[in-house]
Write an enzyme that holds these catalytic residues in place. Sequence first.
Site, short mmCIF file in Angstrom:
data_model
loop_
_atom_site.label_atom_id
_atom_site.label_comp_id
_atom_site.label_asym_id
_atom_site.label_seq_id
_atom_site.Cartn_x
_atom_site.Cartn_y
_atom_site.Cartn_z
N HIS A 159 0.82 -1.22 0.00
CA HIS A 159 0.00 0.00 0.00
C HIS A 159 0.86 1.27 0.00
O HIS A 159 0.57 2.22 0.72
CB HIS A 159 -0.93 -0.01 1.21
CG HIS A 159 -1.98 -1.09 1.16
ND1 HIS A 159 -3.15 -0.97 0.46
CD2 HIS A 159 -2.00 -2.34 1.70
CE1 HIS A 159 -3.87 -2.07 0.58
NE2 HIS A 159 -3.19 -2.94 1.33
N ASP A 164 -0.11 -5.31 5.74
CA ASP A 164 -1.17 -6.17 5.20
C ASP A 164 -1.06 -6.28 3.68
O ASP A 164 -0.42 -5.47 3.02
CB ASP A 164 -2.54 -5.61 5.57
CG ASP A 164 -2.75 -4.20 5.02
OD1 ASP A 164 -1.85 -3.37 5.20
OD2 ASP A 164 -3.81 -3.93 4.43
N GLU A 165 -1.69 -7.30 3.17
CA GLU A 165 -1.90 -7.51 1.73
C GLU A 165 -0.62 -7.38 0.90
O GLU A 165 -0.55 -6.59 -0.04
CB GLU A 165 -2.98 -6.57 1.21
CG GLU A 165 -4.35 -6.86 1.80
CD GLU A 165 -5.46 -6.07 1.13
OE1 GLU A 165 -6.47 -6.70 0.75
OE2 GLU A 165 -5.34 -4.84 1.00
N ILE A 166 0.39 -8.16 1.28
CA ILE A 166 1.57 -8.26 0.43
C ILE A 166 1.20 -9.12 -0.78
O ILE A 166 0.81 -10.28 -0.63
CB ILE A 166 2.76 -8.89 1.19
CG1 ILE A 166 3.11 -8.05 2.41
CG2 ILE A 166 3.96 -9.04 0.25
CD1 ILE A 166 3.52 -6.63 2.12
#
Length: 587
Positions: free
Chosen positions: A273, A344-346
């Site tokens: 992100h 988060d969300e790699i």
Amino acid sequence: MPRTITMTKLESTLLLLLQLLFLLACLTVKNAHSTTIINVWPKPRNLTWAPPYQATLIASTFTITTTTPHHNKHLFAAITRYQNLVKTEHYHPLVPPGVNTSTNLPPLKSLTLTVVDPYAGLVHGMDESYTLSILPSSATLTARTTWGAMRGLETFSQLAWDNPTRVAVGVHVWDSPLYTHRGVMVDTSRNYYPVKDLLRTVEAMSMNKLNVFHWHITDSHSFPLVLPSEPALAKKGAYASHMVYSPGDVKTVVEFGLDHGVRVLPEIDSPGHTGSWALAYPDIVTCANMFWWPAESDWPDRLASEPGTGHLNPLNPKTYQVLKNVIRDTATLFPEPFYHSGADEIVPGCWKTDPTIQKYLSNGGTLNQVLEKFINNTLPFIVSLNRTVVYWEDVLLDETVHVSSTILPKEHVILQTWNHGHNNTKRIVSSGYRAIVSSSDFYYLDCGHGEFLGNNSSYDQQTGDDKDNGGSWCGPFKTWQTIYNYDIAYGLSEEEAKLVLGGEVALWSEQADSTVLDGRIWPRTSAMAESLWSGNRDEKGMKRYAEATDRLNEWRSRMVSRGIGAEPIQPLWCVRNPGMCNTVHPV
């Protein structure tokens, strides 16, 4: 088409009994509205109101006084605010309490406030308990800390109403929250929110006895935070020069939070992100400005989970030069002892576009090791600034890219859960970590408003079906009842439950900005506020959502009168006709 319903004799008898219970409930509610209902939200842990259920007028000279001298400016601010509110609010309840305003009682001239430790800091685990007594001739409020005093002052303000202002007497309250972390997360990267809207949100949080404003400041879409050591990030990464938060703006929000008993917890999400960082530092961001899901790729090979690509490169030493400046400046701007580092969300596809990472992988390295390098280079630095690090759950639980618990010391790390409801909460606390619960199944306020993707063929259908039950990945819309009834420690042992610090609702801003802010958050977040403060069950252990409906209607009305654009939960007719909008059938 109409459904044909047939009933057995037993079913008919049961229906008759339910109808009788419904009539009794209506009578009970109507009697309550005519005699003993006074509304405080969130409902206190213990409130008694002694007969004959009287009220007395508030004197025009009403003051709030402290028993001992102090120099706490935040306590002074709260006293001044509530003293003015009590005298000038003149709230007219939707259903006026049927109480006797005694002409024999003198007007209440003052509330005497005792704070045992007025200088205790606004930190996690602070004591927010208070006791309040309103007698015919005097009113007293006692709290251990300034923050407990603020909660008690809010309760006192809700016990006053009408013009001229009157207040219930014969009231005794003992109150303290069940959970120490009760928060709201707002994403100000995907869409920008002016400072005045953030302040109004913090103000409404204080009214609801919430205590953590989780500020998700930056993301791939924009970098609006002006940092003295890295001014280029906002200069190039913000949407516009007026869509930024200066150090002065941050100070305004933080001080306003202190005046209202609300901690301001910053989140600088990384290493994922971070596409917005590439506008200033393209060499430290992988896959920046690439199309998020190329047509020739399957979902596992995407570059981001939504439009807006970019991950910091953990193998580039310059990444840490920039990032440590960002972390240091953020810790200076925000005194809050928690620092949220995201993680988060790699998305593997994003990192795999970088030649350095490709070479590392071809030599036997793994993406888990890439993330581990990032954590090992940043977590100790954050801890060295006397911060506890909060990560999203992915850093430990993601199926594809995660790190071992051995590099996440439990004494320094808190995990915030958002996937798979109770299951992931269980996984976190059973591993010995403290947890903040933000389950997307219950606490995501953006859900159910459709996807924001353009050129989306899934909506081109003539059947009337609603894609994914609300048209978004986390649909349906989370109603206030869904939020109210959520038990964040469900399925946990007593010892595991102690590791649940509390919860946060989350407003991700793909389809939200200041024009819809109040309605998206309130009064649904009021439902969480009560469930985390005093629970969602009555003294018999039964869920109390039925009786909470009328109280929430009243509280929502009062919030609106205070300038908060909370959306309605029922027609006004339902409030004026107690019990008539209930269902007596299992649904």
